[in-house]
Write a protein that holds these residues in place. Structure first.
Motif, PDB file in Angstrom:
ATOM      1  N   ILE A 202      40.959  49.200  39.515  1.00  0.00           N
ATOM      2  CA  ILE A 202      40.131  48.001  39.507  1.00  0.00           C
ATOM      3  C   ILE A 202      41.046  46.789  39.419  1.00  0.00           C
ATOM      4  O   ILE A 202      41.891  46.701  38.523  1.00  0.00           O
ATOM      5  CB  ILE A 202      39.145  48.003  38.320  1.00  0.00           C
ATOM      6  CG1 ILE A 202      38.182  49.201  38.460  1.00  0.00           C
ATOM      7  CG2 ILE A 202      38.362  46.697  38.276  1.00  0.00           C
ATOM      8  CD1 ILE A 202      37.209  49.333  37.306  1.00  0.00           C
ATOM      9  N   LYS A 203      40.884  45.858  40.349  1.00  0.00           N
ATOM     10  CA  LYS A 203      41.677  44.633  40.371  1.00  0.00           C
ATOM     11  C   LYS A 203      40.754  43.440  40.136  1.00  0.00           C
ATOM     12  O   LYS A 203      39.662  43.375  40.709  1.00  0.00           O
ATOM     13  CB  LYS A 203      42.399  44.479  41.706  1.00  0.00           C
ATOM     14  CG  LYS A 203      43.378  45.615  42.018  1.00  0.00           C
ATOM     15  CD  LYS A 203      44.084  45.392  43.343  1.00  0.00           C
ATOM     16  CE  LYS A 203      45.070  46.515  43.643  1.00  0.00           C
ATOM     17  NZ  LYS A 203      45.811  46.285  44.912  1.00  0.00           N
ATOM     18  N   THR A 204      41.199  42.509  39.301  1.00  0.00           N
ATOM     19  CA  THR A 204      40.371  41.347  38.994  1.00  0.00           C
ATOM     20  C   THR A 204      41.219  40.093  38.885  1.00  0.00           C
ATOM     21  O   THR A 204      42.407  40.148  38.553  1.00  0.00           O
ATOM     22  CB  THR A 204      39.584  41.555  37.687  1.00  0.00           C
ATOM     23  OG1 THR A 204      38.846  40.360  37.392  1.00  0.00           O
ATOM     24  CG2 THR A 204      40.510  41.886  36.533  1.00  0.00           C
ATOM     25  N   SER A 205      40.591  38.963  39.187  1.00  0.00           N
ATOM     26  CA  SER A 205      41.289  37.684  39.094  1.00  0.00           C
ATOM     27  C   SER A 205      41.385  37.184  37.660  1.00  0.00           C
ATOM     28  O   SER A 205      42.144  36.257  37.373  1.00  0.00           O
ATOM     29  CB  SER A 205      40.569  36.631  39.957  1.00  0.00           C
ATOM     30  OG  SER A 205      39.202  36.561  39.612  1.00  0.00           O
ATOM     31  N   TYR A 206      40.620  37.776  36.737  1.00  0.00           N
ATOM     32  CA  TYR A 206      40.732  37.394  35.332  1.00  0.00           C
ATOM     33  C   TYR A 206      42.072  37.854  34.773  1.00  0.00           C
ATOM     34  O   TYR A 206      42.598  38.912  35.146  1.00  0.00           O
ATOM     35  CB  TYR A 206      39.607  38.036  34.518  1.00  0.00           C
ATOM     36  CG  TYR A 206      38.253  37.377  34.688  1.00  0.00           C
ATOM     37  CD1 TYR A 206      37.945  36.194  34.029  1.00  0.00           C
ATOM     38  CD2 TYR A 206      37.278  37.950  35.509  1.00  0.00           C
ATOM     39  CE1 TYR A 206      36.707  35.597  34.179  1.00  0.00           C
ATOM     40  CE2 TYR A 206      36.041  37.357  35.665  1.00  0.00           C
ATOM     41  CZ  TYR A 206      35.757  36.180  34.999  1.00  0.00           C
ATOM     42  OH  TYR A 206      34.531  35.581  35.154  1.00  0.00           O
ATOM     43  N   GLU A 207      42.607  37.066  33.841  1.00  0.00           N
ATOM     44  CA  GLU A 207      43.865  37.427  33.185  1.00  0.00           C
ATOM     45  C   GLU A 207      43.630  38.426  32.054  1.00  0.00           C
ATOM     46  O   GLU A 207      44.476  39.290  31.798  1.00  0.00           O
ATOM     47  CB  GLU A 207      44.548  36.162  32.628  1.00  0.00           C
ATOM     48  CG  GLU A 207      44.964  35.143  33.691  1.00  0.00           C
ATOM     49  CD  GLU A 207      46.113  35.636  34.560  1.00  0.00           C
ATOM     50  OE1 GLU A 207      46.804  36.592  34.145  1.00  0.00           O
ATOM     51  OE2 GLU A 207      46.308  35.073  35.653  1.00  0.00           O
ATOM     52  N   THR A 208      42.503  38.288  31.379  1.00  0.00           N
ATOM     53  CA  THR A 208      42.121  39.207  30.307  1.00  0.00           C
ATOM     54  C   THR A 208      40.613  39.424  30.372  1.00  0.00           C
ATOM     55  O   THR A 208      39.904  38.708  31.095  1.00  0.00           O
ATOM     56  CB  THR A 208      42.472  38.645  28.915  1.00  0.00           C
ATOM     57  OG1 THR A 208      41.797  37.383  28.732  1.00  0.00           O
ATOM     58  CG2 THR A 208      43.976  38.449  28.750  1.00  0.00           C
ATOM     59  N   LYS A 209      40.120  40.381  29.636  1.00  0.00           N
ATOM     60  CA  LYS A 209      38.687  40.677  29.635  1.00  0.00           C
ATOM     61  C   LYS A 209      37.883  39.467  29.176  1.00  0.00           C
ATOM     62  O   LYS A 209      38.065  38.991  28.057  1.00  0.00           O
ATOM     63  CB  LYS A 209      38.388  41.870  28.721  1.00  0.00           C
ATOM     64  CG  LYS A 209      36.907  42.279  28.739  1.00  0.00           C
ATOM     65  CD  LYS A 209      36.656  43.521  27.901  1.00  0.00           C
ATOM     66  CE  LYS A 209      36.603  43.206  26.426  1.00  0.00           C
ATOM     67  NZ  LYS A 209      35.394  42.422  26.056  1.00  0.00           N
ATOM     68  N   PRO A 210      36.995  38.965  30.012  1.00  0.00           N
ATOM     69  CA  PRO A 210      36.221  37.780  29.642  1.00  0.00           C
ATOM     70  C   PRO A 210      35.031  38.129  28.756  1.00  0.00           C
ATOM     71  O   PRO A 210      34.609  39.285  28.670  1.00  0.00           O
ATOM     72  CB  PRO A 210      35.742  37.249  30.995  1.00  0.00           C
ATOM     73  CG  PRO A 210      35.629  38.470  31.838  1.00  0.00           C
ATOM     74  CD  PRO A 210      36.719  39.400  31.393  1.00  0.00           C
ATOM     75  N   GLU A 211      34.485  37.117  28.120  1.00  0.00           N
ATOM     76  CA  GLU A 211      33.237  37.290  27.385  1.00  0.00           C
ATOM     77  C   GLU A 211      32.146  37.664  28.384  1.00  0.00           C
ATOM     78  O   GLU A 211      32.025  37.084  29.449  1.00  0.00           O
ATOM     79  CB  GLU A 211      32.879  35.988  26.671  1.00  0.00           C
ATOM     80  CG  GLU A 211      31.648  36.077  25.800  1.00  0.00           C
ATOM     81  CD  GLU A 211      31.333  34.771  25.093  1.00  0.00           C
ATOM     82  OE1 GLU A 211      30.266  34.695  24.458  1.00  0.00           O
ATOM     83  OE2 GLU A 211      32.143  33.832  25.198  1.00  0.00           O
ATOM     84  N   GLY A 212      31.362  38.656  28.042  1.00  0.00           N
ATOM     85  CA  GLY A 212      30.328  39.128  28.956  1.00  0.00           C
ATOM     86  C   GLY A 212      30.655  40.485  29.550  1.00  0.00           C
ATOM     87  O   GLY A 212      29.779  41.153  30.091  1.00  0.00           O
ATOM     88  N   TRP A 213      31.944  40.897  29.453  1.00  0.00           N
ATOM     89  CA  TRP A 213      32.322  42.229  29.883  1.00  0.00           C
ATOM     90  C   TRP A 213      32.406  43.110  28.640  1.00  0.00           C
ATOM     91  O   TRP A 213      33.189  42.847  27.723  1.00  0.00           O
ATOM     92  CB  TRP A 213      33.671  42.217  30.595  1.00  0.00           C
ATOM     93  CG  TRP A 213      33.679  41.497  31.924  1.00  0.00           C
ATOM     94  CD1 TRP A 213      32.812  40.538  32.354  1.00  0.00           C
ATOM     95  CD2 TRP A 213      34.634  41.686  32.965  1.00  0.00           C
ATOM     96  NE1 TRP A 213      33.160  40.088  33.596  1.00  0.00           N
ATOM     97  CE2 TRP A 213      34.277  40.781  34.012  1.00  0.00           C
ATOM     98  CE3 TRP A 213      35.746  42.506  33.134  1.00  0.00           C
ATOM     99  CZ2 TRP A 213      35.010  40.699  35.199  1.00  0.00           C
ATOM    100  CZ3 TRP A 213      36.467  42.411  34.318  1.00  0.00           C
ATOM    101  CH2 TRP A 213      36.103  41.527  35.332  1.00  0.00           C
TER     102      TRP A 213
END
Length: 231
Positions: free
Chosen positions: A203-214
């Motif tokens: 899984i690739k994501t543009s977020y740097e760390t796990k955001p609130e809501g995940w």
């Protein structure tokens, strides 16, 4: 005179026989596309031919702000949103537009009619796009990379909040093909267990760390690559 009389009688008998054969045939084979169109109590206009059993085509949707695309209508599976009915000398296009739909929930996989760069499905004013069991909604995706989309049908300029929710539904991932799942920053919610059952998937994501809501455990056992640069 006798010959003419015999011909007349033969013609009459032929007509009677033809009429009898037509009456004995299933009248359904003479029905047109429009004859199979119905409307549900909550406003979905759909086509289903119980002779072909191809599945349900949704031709129009209710004018509501919150819409859930049903997986089944009258016990028959929905297989297409929007439709083109084409035959000899005619062409009818059924374009689905949710002009006032703000919140749209997708809960299964279906086809979207597409013709010469014209998309038959458009939700131009979405604020929330929800996938209930995202993997179930993309079972037969054939490419190696699967991007979580922000639109269904026609791509629009506004980008809604995308949510990946999990239900109690049980389903197989035997036919799931993607090896990479890309999650852009418009995905604001991911429930725990959404990606459970996957293995050998990154899984690739543009977020740097796990955001609130995940939620914790959102990725199952999948490896996650953070900080992906997306166009």
């Amino acid at each position: 005179m006798k010959i003419k009389f015999i011909k007349v009688v033969s013609s009459i008998l032929s007509l009677i026989l033809t009429a009898a054969l037509l009456c004995s045939c299933d009248i359904k084979i003479w029905m047109h596309f429009e004859d199979w169109i119905k409307t549900t109590d909550d406003g979905f206009v759909y086509y289903y031919n119980d002779s072909s059993k191809d599945g349900v085509y949704i031709l129009d949707i209710p004018d509501v702000e919150e819409l859930i695309i049903p997986e089944y209508i009258d016990g028959k599976r929905v297989v297409e949103l929007g439709h083109m009915d084409m035959g000899i000398g005619y062409l009818n296009r059924y374009i689905v537009v949710g002009e006032n739909t703000k919140k749209l929930t997708i809960q299964h996989q279906f086809d979207i009619q597409y013709e010469h760069a014209v998309n038959y499905v458009d939700f131009p004013n979405l604020t929330n796009l929800i996938f209930m069991d995202f993997l179930y909604c993309n079972q037969t995706f054939s490419e190696d990379e699967l991007l979580v989309p922000y639109y269904i049908g026609k791509e629009n300029s506004n980008v809604p909040k995308v949510e990946l929710k999990k239900s109690d539904r049980e389903y197989s991932l035997e036919d799931f093909k993607a090896k990479v799942i890309i999650i852009p920053d418009y995905v604001k919610r991911i429930d725990s267990g959404v990606f459970d059952g996957l293995s050998d998937v990154i899984i690739k994501t543009s977020y740097e760390t796990k955001p609130e809501g995940w939620a914790d455990g959102w990725n199952g056992i999948c490896e996650v690559e953070w900080g992906l640069q997306l166009n």
